[in-house]
Design a protein around this motif. Structure first.
Motif, PDB file in Angstrom:
ATOM      1  N   VAL A 130      -6.518   2.271   7.129  1.00  0.00           N
ATOM      2  CA  VAL A 130      -5.202   1.951   7.679  1.00  0.00           C
ATOM      3  C   VAL A 130      -4.643   3.182   8.378  1.00  0.00           C
ATOM      4  O   VAL A 130      -5.075   4.306   8.125  1.00  0.00           O
ATOM      5  CB  VAL A 130      -4.211   1.462   6.594  1.00  0.00           C
ATOM      6  CG1 VAL A 130      -4.665   0.149   6.002  1.00  0.00           C
ATOM      7  CG2 VAL A 130      -4.021   2.496   5.508  1.00  0.00           C
ATOM      8  N   THR A 131      -3.684   2.981   9.244  1.00  0.00           N
ATOM      9  CA  THR A 131      -3.015   4.091   9.914  1.00  0.00           C
ATOM     10  C   THR A 131      -2.071   4.779   8.929  1.00  0.00           C
ATOM     11  O   THR A 131      -1.835   4.288   7.823  1.00  0.00           O
ATOM     12  CB  THR A 131      -2.216   3.585  11.125  1.00  0.00           C
ATOM     13  OG1 THR A 131      -1.223   2.650  10.668  1.00  0.00           O
ATOM     14  CG2 THR A 131      -3.124   2.923  12.152  1.00  0.00           C
ATOM     15  N   SER A 132      -1.499   5.896   9.328  1.00  0.00           N
ATOM     16  CA  SER A 132      -0.599   6.637   8.439  1.00  0.00           C
ATOM     17  C   SER A 132       0.651   5.834   8.085  1.00  0.00           C
ATOM     18  O   SER A 132       1.276   6.092   7.063  1.00  0.00           O
ATOM     19  CB  SER A 132      -0.195   7.976   9.061  1.00  0.00           C
ATOM     20  OG  SER A 132       0.450   7.769  10.288  1.00  0.00           O
ATOM     21  N   VAL A 181       0.855  -1.189   0.000  1.00  0.00           N
ATOM     22  CA  VAL A 181       0.000   0.000   0.000  1.00  0.00           C
ATOM     23  C   VAL A 181       0.892   1.241   0.000  1.00  0.00           C
ATOM     24  O   VAL A 181       1.773   1.366   0.844  1.00  0.00           O
ATOM     25  CB  VAL A 181      -0.914   0.007   1.255  1.00  0.00           C
ATOM     26  CG1 VAL A 181      -1.778   1.243   1.285  1.00  0.00           C
ATOM     27  CG2 VAL A 181      -1.763  -1.256   1.300  1.00  0.00           C
ATOM     28  N   PRO A 182       0.679   2.193  -0.942  1.00  0.00           N
ATOM     29  CA  PRO A 182       1.525   3.387  -0.972  1.00  0.00           C
ATOM     30  C   PRO A 182       1.260   4.308   0.214  1.00  0.00           C
ATOM     31  O   PRO A 182       0.224   4.225   0.878  1.00  0.00           O
ATOM     32  CB  PRO A 182       1.137   4.067  -2.288  1.00  0.00           C
ATOM     33  CG  PRO A 182      -0.194   3.549  -2.625  1.00  0.00           C
ATOM     34  CD  PRO A 182      -0.295   2.180  -2.029  1.00  0.00           C
ATOM     35  N   TYR A 196      -6.323  -0.512  -2.994  1.00  0.00           N
ATOM     36  CA  TYR A 196      -6.324   0.590  -2.038  1.00  0.00           C
ATOM     37  C   TYR A 196      -6.919   1.821  -2.701  1.00  0.00           C
ATOM     38  O   TYR A 196      -7.045   1.892  -3.913  1.00  0.00           O
ATOM     39  CB  TYR A 196      -4.905   0.896  -1.547  1.00  0.00           C
ATOM     40  CG  TYR A 196      -3.902   1.026  -2.651  1.00  0.00           C
ATOM     41  CD1 TYR A 196      -3.733   2.233  -3.336  1.00  0.00           C
ATOM     42  CD2 TYR A 196      -3.121  -0.058  -3.045  1.00  0.00           C
ATOM     43  CE1 TYR A 196      -2.834   2.347  -4.370  1.00  0.00           C
ATOM     44  CE2 TYR A 196      -2.212   0.049  -4.071  1.00  0.00           C
ATOM     45  CZ  TYR A 196      -2.066   1.244  -4.728  1.00  0.00           C
ATOM     46  OH  TYR A 196      -1.172   1.355  -5.756  1.00  0.00           O
ATOM     47  N   CYS A 197      -7.298   2.779  -1.876  1.00  0.00           N
ATOM     48  CA  CYS A 197      -7.821   4.060  -2.353  1.00  0.00           C
ATOM     49  C   CYS A 197      -6.836   5.158  -1.992  1.00  0.00           C
ATOM     50  O   CYS A 197      -6.407   5.256  -0.840  1.00  0.00           O
ATOM     51  CB  CYS A 197      -9.184   4.367  -1.720  1.00  0.00           C
ATOM     52  SG  CYS A 197     -10.462   3.224  -2.207  1.00  0.00           S
ATOM     53  N   MET A 198      -6.511   5.982  -2.965  1.00  0.00           N
ATOM     54  CA  MET A 198      -5.619   7.117  -2.753  1.00  0.00           C
ATOM     55  C   MET A 198      -6.435   8.236  -2.124  1.00  0.00           C
ATOM     56  O   MET A 198      -7.245   8.860  -2.805  1.00  0.00           O
ATOM     57  CB  MET A 198      -5.005   7.554  -4.076  1.00  0.00           C
ATOM     58  CG  MET A 198      -4.297   6.445  -4.807  1.00  0.00           C
ATOM     59  SD  MET A 198      -2.926   5.760  -3.883  1.00  0.00           S
ATOM     60  CE  MET A 198      -1.652   6.845  -4.378  1.00  0.00           C
ATOM     61  N   THR A 199      -6.276   8.490  -0.853  1.00  0.00           N
ATOM     62  CA  THR A 199      -7.115   9.442  -0.137  1.00  0.00           C
ATOM     63  C   THR A 199      -6.367  10.675   0.326  1.00  0.00           C
ATOM     64  O   THR A 199      -6.976  11.625   0.798  1.00  0.00           O
ATOM     65  CB  THR A 199      -7.754   8.770   1.082  1.00  0.00           C
ATOM     66  OG1 THR A 199      -6.703   8.279   1.927  1.00  0.00           O
ATOM     67  CG2 THR A 199      -8.641   7.624   0.661  1.00  0.00           C
ATOM     68  N   ARG A 233      -5.122   5.499   2.464  1.00  0.00           N
ATOM     69  CA  ARG A 233      -5.614   5.315   3.832  1.00  0.00           C
ATOM     70  C   ARG A 233      -6.747   4.303   3.922  1.00  0.00           C
ATOM     71  O   ARG A 233      -7.231   4.015   4.991  1.00  0.00           O
ATOM     72  CB  ARG A 233      -6.098   6.648   4.430  1.00  0.00           C
ATOM     73  CG  ARG A 233      -5.010   7.670   4.639  1.00  0.00           C
ATOM     74  CD  ARG A 233      -4.008   7.214   5.689  1.00  0.00           C
ATOM     75  NE  ARG A 233      -2.956   8.181   5.876  1.00  0.00           N
ATOM     76  CZ  ARG A 233      -1.807   8.191   5.218  1.00  0.00           C
ATOM     77  NH1 ARG A 233      -1.549   7.260   4.325  1.00  0.00           N
ATOM     78  NH2 ARG A 233      -0.910   9.116   5.447  1.00  0.00           N
ATOM     79  N   LEU A 234      -7.151   3.754   2.773  1.00  0.00           N
ATOM     80  CA  LEU A 234      -8.210   2.761   2.744  1.00  0.00           C
ATOM     81  C   LEU A 234      -7.742   1.593   1.893  1.00  0.00           C
ATOM     82  O   LEU A 234      -7.280   1.787   0.774  1.00  0.00           O
ATOM     83  CB  LEU A 234      -9.489   3.365   2.146  1.00  0.00           C
ATOM     84  CG  LEU A 234     -10.715   2.472   2.133  1.00  0.00           C
ATOM     85  CD1 LEU A 234     -11.242   2.259   3.556  1.00  0.00           C
ATOM     86  CD2 LEU A 234     -11.810   3.101   1.276  1.00  0.00           C
ATOM     87  N   VAL A 235      -7.822   0.385   2.447  1.00  0.00           N
ATOM     88  CA  VAL A 235      -7.402  -0.801   1.704  1.00  0.00           C
ATOM     89  C   VAL A 235      -8.578  -1.750   1.547  1.00  0.00           C
ATOM     90  O   VAL A 235      -9.489  -1.779   2.369  1.00  0.00           O
ATOM     91  CB  VAL A 235      -6.228  -1.548   2.369  1.00  0.00           C
ATOM     92  CG1 VAL A 235      -4.985  -0.702   2.406  1.00  0.00           C
ATOM     93  CG2 VAL A 235      -6.589  -2.055   3.734  1.00  0.00           C
ATOM     94  N   GLU A 236      -8.525  -2.491   0.462  1.00  0.00           N
ATOM     95  CA  GLU A 236      -9.464  -3.602   0.288  1.00  0.00           C
ATOM     96  C   GLU A 236      -8.648  -4.872   0.438  1.00  0.00           C
ATOM     97  O   GLU A 236      -7.625  -5.045  -0.231  1.00  0.00           O
ATOM     98  CB  GLU A 236     -10.150  -3.559  -1.069  1.00  0.00           C
ATOM     99  CG  GLU A 236     -11.175  -4.655  -1.192  1.00  0.00           C
ATOM    100  CD  GLU A 236     -12.200  -4.422  -2.275  1.00  0.00           C
ATOM    101  OE1 GLU A 236     -13.023  -5.321  -2.456  1.00  0.00           O
ATOM    102  OE2 GLU A 236     -12.175  -3.369  -2.920  1.00  0.00           O
TER     103      GLU A 236
END
Length: 102
Positions: free
Chosen positions: A73-75, A18-19, A96-99, A23-26
């Motif tokens: 996810v956490t930072s 996850v990059p 993941y979502c780029m937030t 901050r959101l993963v599937e």
């Protein structure tokens, strides 16, 4: 995570998949019976949450339980999990979502 068996909350580092600005993963979570006793598995975003999300329960003769979940996810791109009894948890990152701004 492969065959996670922590009976108390344990962090799972997803930073390899996850990059930094997501901050959101599937994830797919797979719960298997390990032969000790019936059990369940839970996930949560961080330690400030008092409970977690039940992702499945298993017991003797049970097929693996597989579900897809979206979780924050956490930072530093971690989540937490715990299992009870003879459950073993496997976690696979699907996306993941780029937030956050890059």
């Amino acid at each position: 995570l492969a065959a996670g068996a922590a009976p108390s909350w344990m962090q799972v580092d997803l930073s390899g998949w996850v990059p930094d600005n997501a901050r959101l993963v599937e994830i797919n979570v797979e719960l298997r019976y390990a032969g000790d006793s019936a059990g369940s598995a839970y996930i949560r975003s961080n330690g400030s949450q008092t409970t977690g999300l039940l992702v499945g329960s298993t017991g003797p003769g049970a097929w693996p339980v597989v579900t897809s979940q979206r979780i924050r996810v956490t930072s530093d791109r971690r989540i937490e999990y715990q299992v009870t009894g003879g459950a073993r948890l496997y976690i696979y990152v699907l996306g993941y979502c780029m937030t956050e701004p890059a």
